[in-house]
Design an enzyme around this catalytic site. Structure first.
Site, PDB file in Angstrom:
ATOM      1  N   ASP A 122      44.393   3.720  67.116  1.00 25.17           N
ATOM      2  CA  ASP A 122      44.794   5.024  66.559  1.00 25.17           C
ATOM      3  C   ASP A 122      43.601   5.768  65.979  1.00 25.17           C
ATOM      4  OD1 ASP A 122      47.722   4.915  67.001  1.00 25.17           O
ATOM      5  OD2 ASP A 122      47.606   3.203  65.642  1.00 25.17           O
ATOM      6  N   ASP A 150      45.480  11.763  65.266  1.00 23.17           N
ATOM      7  CA  ASP A 150      46.354  11.220  66.301  1.00 23.17           C
ATOM      8  C   ASP A 150      47.696  10.961  65.620  1.00 23.17           C
ATOM      9  OD1 ASP A 150      47.354  10.027  68.649  1.00 23.17           O
ATOM     10  OD2 ASP A 150      46.729   8.043  67.966  1.00 23.17           O
ATOM     11  N   GLU A 156      46.239  16.098  68.405  1.00 26.11           N
ATOM     12  CA  GLU A 156      46.755  15.847  69.754  1.00 26.11           C
ATOM     13  C   GLU A 156      48.064  16.601  69.976  1.00 26.11           C
ATOM     14  OE1 GLU A 156      48.446  12.117  72.362  1.00 26.11           O
ATOM     15  OE2 GLU A 156      46.807  11.736  70.965  1.00 26.11           O
TER      16      GLU A 156
END
Length: 182
Positions: free
Chosen positions: A141, A7, A69
């Site tokens: 996160d 992420d 991502e």
């Protein structure tokens, strides 16, 4: 198969590593790479810290593939550009470790983990905890990064089959319904 999920973020980059054995998912590790110890204006230093951190995690846990991502434009274009640089740094670190990389949007990850694309951070944390049978909630996160790895564990087989049928699409970086794969 071992999957690392990332992420990306300029201040905090989350990572999560899972093992996949058929339908069984097992937690390996998760955490964050924080660049907040450096000055906000030291972009090259922050990017180096992200790069080095991802390389270190990859060398330590030896994943077979990676999932990152996909970032979309936010309200603030400057923030989007900075986030894009952090994401590019993360991708470069993974590729430098010779890892195949798949990409998914936050919406795709939320659908895969929670069941709907408008899931809140706490819902992602709770589902990651349940799916991986963790004793406590991971940080936001780290939970998003674990969610990226879980998403690839679910969608990766379908993407691999699509690539086998049409390998040319894979080389052209075509968008698949489940994400992108390089």
């Amino acid at each position: 198969m071992r999957i690392i999920g990332i992420d990306p973020g300029l201040q905090t980059t989350g990572f999560g590593i899972i093992d996949v054995d058929g339908q069984r998912l097992s937690y390996v590790a998760s955490g964050t790479i924080r660049t907040t110890t450096l000055d906000l204006g030291n972009l090259p230093g922050r990017l180096k810290m992200i790069f080095d951190g991802i390389c270190e995690v990859s060398q330590r846990y030896q994943p077979d593939m990676a999932s990152v991502e996909i970032v979309f434009v936010n309200v603030n274009p400057q923030s989007t550009l900075l986030l894009g640089q952090a994401r590019g740094c993360a991708l470069t670190a993974l590729v430098s470790q010779n890892l195949p990389v798949a990409e998914y949007t936050a919406l795709q990850m939320k659908k895969a983990v929670v069941g709907h694309g408008r899931a809140a951070k706490n819902q992602i944390q709770e589902m990651v905890k349940r799916l991986l049978q963790l004793p406590g909630l991971p940080g936001t996160d780290a939970a998003d990064a674990l969610g990226m790895a879980i998403t690839h564990a679910h969608a990766g087989l379908s993407m691999a089959r699509m690539a086998e049928v049409s390998p040319l699409q894979r080389r052209q970086h075509a968008m698949y319904k489940a994400g992108r794969s390089y």
